[in-house]
Design a protein around this motif. Structure first.
Motif, PDB file in Angstrom:
ATOM      1  N   GLU A 129      41.432  27.233  47.067  1.00 45.95           N
ATOM      2  CA  GLU A 129      40.869  28.525  46.693  1.00 45.95           C
ATOM      3  C   GLU A 129      39.409  28.376  46.291  1.00 45.95           C
ATOM      4  OE1 GLU A 129      44.949  30.584  45.052  1.00 45.95           O
ATOM      5  OE2 GLU A 129      43.694  29.465  43.653  1.00 45.95           O
ATOM      6  N   VAL A 130      38.594  29.323  46.749  1.00 44.33           N
ATOM      7  CA  VAL A 130      37.178  29.350  46.394  1.00 44.33           C
ATOM      8  C   VAL A 130      36.817  30.797  46.089  1.00 44.33           C
ATOM      9  CG1 VAL A 130      36.424  29.494  48.811  1.00 44.33           C
ATOM     10  CG2 VAL A 130      34.848  28.655  47.098  1.00 44.33           C
ATOM     11  N   PHE A 131      35.997  30.992  45.053  1.00 49.50           N
ATOM     12  CA  PHE A 131      35.583  32.341  44.674  1.00 49.50           C
ATOM     13  C   PHE A 131      34.066  32.425  44.658  1.00 49.50           C
ATOM     14  CE2 PHE A 131      36.554  29.904  40.848  1.00 49.50           C
ATOM     15  CZ  PHE A 131      35.403  30.059  40.086  1.00 49.50           C
ATOM     16  N   GLU A 132      33.557  33.640  44.582  1.00 48.67           N
ATOM     17  CA  GLU A 132      32.138  34.005  44.658  1.00 48.67           C
ATOM     18  C   GLU A 132      31.708  34.041  46.125  1.00 48.67           C
ATOM     19  OE1 GLU A 132      30.350  35.170  42.163  1.00 48.67           O
ATOM     20  OE2 GLU A 132      31.847  34.677  40.668  1.00 48.67           O
ATOM     21  N   THR A 133      31.104  35.146  46.519  1.00 45.50           N
ATOM     22  CA  THR A 133      30.778  35.395  47.923  1.00 45.50           C
ATOM     23  C   THR A 133      29.942  34.295  48.545  1.00 45.50           C
ATOM     24  OG1 THR A 133      30.859  37.754  47.455  1.00 45.50           O
ATOM     25  CG2 THR A 133      29.832  37.100  49.524  1.00 45.50           C
ATOM     26  N   PRO A 144      38.846  32.269  37.371  1.00 47.75           N
ATOM     27  CA  PRO A 144      38.882  32.407  35.912  1.00 47.75           C
ATOM     28  C   PRO A 144      37.980  33.512  35.377  1.00 47.75           C
ATOM     29  CG  PRO A 144      37.763  30.379  36.560  1.00 47.75           C
ATOM     30  CD  PRO A 144      38.335  30.974  37.801  1.00 47.75           C
ATOM     31  N   PHE A 145      37.068  34.035  36.217  1.00 45.37           N
ATOM     32  CA  PHE A 145      36.207  35.134  35.789  1.00 45.37           C
ATOM     33  C   PHE A 145      36.852  36.490  36.061  1.00 45.37           C
ATOM     34  CE2 PHE A 145      33.295  31.631  36.904  1.00 45.37           C
ATOM     35  CZ  PHE A 145      32.812  31.382  35.630  1.00 45.37           C
ATOM     36  N   GLY A 146      38.000  36.481  36.749  1.00 46.11           N
ATOM     37  CA  GLY A 146      38.720  37.719  37.005  1.00 46.11           C
ATOM     38  C   GLY A 146      37.981  38.675  37.912  1.00 46.11           C
ATOM     39  N   LYS A 147      37.367  38.133  38.968  1.00 52.58           N
ATOM     40  CA  LYS A 147      36.604  38.961  39.913  1.00 52.58           C
ATOM     41  C   LYS A 147      37.087  38.702  41.332  1.00 52.58           C
ATOM     42  CE  LYS A 147      32.415  39.188  37.136  1.00 52.58           C
ATOM     43  NZ  LYS A 147      30.975  39.014  37.128  1.00 52.58           N
ATOM     44  N   VAL A 148      36.576  39.473  42.257  1.00 51.98           N
ATOM     45  CA  VAL A 148      36.845  39.288  43.676  1.00 51.98           C
ATOM     46  C   VAL A 148      35.509  39.203  44.398  1.00 51.98           C
ATOM     47  CG1 VAL A 148      39.090  40.432  43.665  1.00 51.98           C
ATOM     48  CG2 VAL A 148      37.032  41.815  44.021  1.00 51.98           C
ATOM     49  N   PRO A 149      35.467  38.556  45.535  1.00 51.36           N
ATOM     50  CA  PRO A 149      36.547  38.044  46.370  1.00 51.36           C
ATOM     51  C   PRO A 149      36.977  36.628  45.988  1.00 51.36           C
ATOM     52  CG  PRO A 149      34.479  37.735  47.507  1.00 51.36           C
ATOM     53  CD  PRO A 149      34.156  38.451  46.214  1.00 51.36           C
ATOM     54  N   VAL A 150      38.177  36.294  46.464  1.00 49.47           N
ATOM     55  CA  VAL A 150      38.679  34.923  46.418  1.00 49.47           C
ATOM     56  C   VAL A 150      39.214  34.617  47.806  1.00 49.47           C
ATOM     57  CG1 VAL A 150      40.388  33.351  45.443  1.00 49.47           C
ATOM     58  CG2 VAL A 150      39.293  35.041  43.968  1.00 49.47           C
ATOM     59  N   PHE A 186      44.320  40.036  54.548  1.00 54.56           N
ATOM     60  CA  PHE A 186      43.616  40.663  53.436  1.00 54.56           C
ATOM     61  C   PHE A 186      44.643  41.090  52.398  1.00 54.56           C
ATOM     62  CE2 PHE A 186      41.683  44.301  51.224  1.00 54.56           C
ATOM     63  CZ  PHE A 186      40.576  43.661  50.719  1.00 54.56           C
ATOM     64  N   VAL A 187      44.474  40.604  51.166  1.00 53.13           N
ATOM     65  CA  VAL A 187      45.355  40.964  50.065  1.00 53.13           C
ATOM     66  C   VAL A 187      44.571  41.887  49.144  1.00 53.13           C
ATOM     67  CG1 VAL A 187      46.767  40.107  48.166  1.00 53.13           C
ATOM     68  CG2 VAL A 187      46.504  38.724  50.248  1.00 53.13           C
ATOM     69  N   SER A 188      44.933  43.165  49.173  1.00 51.50           N
ATOM     70  CA  SER A 188      44.209  44.169  48.395  1.00 51.50           C
ATOM     71  C   SER A 188      44.557  44.047  46.915  1.00 51.50           C
ATOM     72  CB  SER A 188      44.564  45.568  48.901  1.00 51.50           C
ATOM     73  OG  SER A 188      43.856  46.542  48.175  1.00 51.50           O
ATOM     74  N   LEU A 189      43.537  43.893  46.102  1.00 52.02           N
ATOM     75  CA  LEU A 189      43.697  43.824  44.647  1.00 52.02           C
ATOM     76  C   LEU A 189      42.783  44.870  44.019  1.00 52.02           C
ATOM     77  CD1 LEU A 189      43.619  40.037  43.688  1.00 52.02           C
ATOM     78  CD2 LEU A 189      45.581  41.536  43.786  1.00 52.02           C
ATOM     79  N   MET A 190      43.367  45.773  43.303  1.00 48.12           N
ATOM     80  CA  MET A 190      42.594  46.782  42.587  1.00 48.12           C
ATOM     81  C   MET A 190      42.649  46.454  41.097  1.00 48.12           C
ATOM     82  SD  MET A 190      41.515  48.820  44.947  1.00 48.12           S
ATOM     83  CE  MET A 190      40.991  50.275  44.083  1.00 48.12           C
ATOM     84  N   PRO A 191      41.570  46.762  40.365  1.00 49.43           N
ATOM     85  CA  PRO A 191      41.655  46.577  38.922  1.00 49.43           C
ATOM     86  C   PRO A 191      42.793  47.438  38.398  1.00 49.43           C
ATOM     87  CG  PRO A 191      39.424  47.193  39.594  1.00 49.43           C
ATOM     88  CD  PRO A 191      40.299  47.312  40.797  1.00 49.43           C
ATOM     89  N   PRO A 192      43.564  47.005  37.473  1.00 49.10           N
ATOM     90  CA  PRO A 192      43.430  45.852  36.576  1.00 49.10           C
ATOM     91  C   PRO A 192      44.072  44.568  37.088  1.00 49.10           C
ATOM     92  CG  PRO A 192      45.227  47.218  35.813  1.00 49.10           C
ATOM     93  CD  PRO A 192      44.654  47.897  37.037  1.00 49.10           C
ATOM     94  N   ALA A 193      44.479  44.517  38.358  1.00 44.08           N
ATOM     95  CA  ALA A 193      45.132  43.316  38.895  1.00 44.08           C
ATOM     96  C   ALA A 193      44.233  42.094  38.836  1.00 44.08           C
ATOM     97  CB  ALA A 193      45.588  43.566  40.333  1.00 44.08           C
ATOM     98  N   PRO A 200      47.377  37.102  34.938  1.00 44.80           N
ATOM     99  CA  PRO A 200      47.387  35.629  34.919  1.00 44.80           C
ATOM    100  C   PRO A 200      47.388  35.025  36.321  1.00 44.80           C
ATOM    101  CG  PRO A 200      48.931  36.483  33.311  1.00 44.80           C
ATOM    102  CD  PRO A 200      48.435  37.673  34.097  1.00 44.80           C
ATOM    103  N   GLU A 201      48.081  35.671  37.265  1.00 53.78           N
ATOM    104  CA  GLU A 201      48.136  35.153  38.634  1.00 53.78           C
ATOM    105  C   GLU A 201      46.740  35.128  39.269  1.00 53.78           C
ATOM    106  OE1 GLU A 201      50.542  35.987  42.805  1.00 53.78           O
ATOM    107  OE2 GLU A 201      50.486  37.556  41.285  1.00 53.78           O
ATOM    108  N   HIS A 202      45.975  36.208  39.089  1.00 49.80           N
ATOM    109  CA  HIS A 202      44.637  36.221  39.684  1.00 49.80           C
ATOM    110  C   HIS A 202      43.653  35.364  38.884  1.00 49.80           C
ATOM    111  CE1 HIS A 202      41.459  37.441  42.318  1.00 49.80           C
ATOM    112  NE2 HIS A 202      40.719  37.798  41.295  1.00 49.80           N
ATOM    113  N   LEU A 203      43.784  35.345  37.579  1.00 50.72           N
ATOM    114  CA  LEU A 203      42.904  34.495  36.766  1.00 50.72           C
ATOM    115  C   LEU A 203      43.087  33.016  37.108  1.00 50.72           C
ATOM    116  CD1 LEU A 203      43.128  36.344  33.342  1.00 50.72           C
ATOM    117  CD2 LEU A 203      41.115  36.182  34.830  1.00 50.72           C
ATOM    118  N   ALA A 204      44.252  32.651  37.640  1.00 55.09           N
ATOM    119  CA  ALA A 204      44.455  31.275  38.103  1.00 55.09           C
ATOM    120  C   ALA A 204      43.633  31.014  39.362  1.00 55.09           C
ATOM    121  CB  ALA A 204      45.939  31.026  38.387  1.00 55.09           C
ATOM    122  N   ARG A 205      43.382  32.075  40.156  1.00 52.28           N
ATOM    123  CA  ARG A 205      42.539  31.949  41.351  1.00 52.28           C
ATOM    124  C   ARG A 205      41.066  31.952  40.985  1.00 52.28           C
ATOM    125  NH1 ARG A 205      45.311  36.587  42.962  1.00 52.28           N
ATOM    126  NH2 ARG A 205      47.308  35.962  43.811  1.00 52.28           N
TER     127      ARG A 205
END
Length: 134
Positions: A61-65, A48-54, A30-37, A41-46
């Motif tokens: 990489e796949v995003f959206e639950t 592009p909507f800048g949300k979690v989870p990824v 588990f990689v904890s990411l808190m806003p504004p992380a 750019p590193e997370h937006l590459a994972r």
């Protein structure tokens, strides 16, 4: 096989992905990411909507639950996370959406569904829940 889940532990969407991983018995980091992380750019590459989870699995990489849960279901052995019967599956996704949309926005939602700020339940949700037998 390397699996990482990026997110904020308190997020309902991240917890959904965690439950899917646990149900499948998948070990993950588990990689904890808190806003504004989320907007770096590193997370937006994972995502592009800048949300979690990824979810990251062996470089993929796949995003959206819901997408993560479908990926887990099709990739890892263990109990099915979604129905295999087409008719049951057709109602699984609207049911999940109902659980995470309107009702989760209101503090009173656990005991009394609200709709547009009123204390009356949303008629469409009531009809759908009756059909789902929830």
């Amino acid at each position: 096989m390397s699996v990482k889940l990026y997110g904020t532990a308190g997020s309902p969407n991240v917890r959904g992905a965690m439950l899917g991983l646990a149900e499948k018995g998948v070990e993950y980091e588990f990689v904890s990411l808190m806003p504004p992380a989320w907007k770096t750019p590193e997370h937006l590459a994972r995502n592009p909507f800048g949300k979690v989870p990824v979810l990251e699995h062996d470089g993929f990489e796949v995003f959206e639950t819901q997408a993560i849960l479908r990926y887990l279901d099709q990739t890892f052995p263990g109990p099915a996370l979604q129905p295999t019967n087409a008719r049951e599956g057709a109602w699984a996704h609207p049911g999940a959406a109902l659980g995470s949309s309107e009702w989760s926005r209101q503090p009173s939602s656990a005991s009394r569904p609200t709709w547009n700020g009123s204390t009356r339940p949303c008629p469409w949700h009531v009809a759908a829940l009756r059909r789902l037998s929830l």
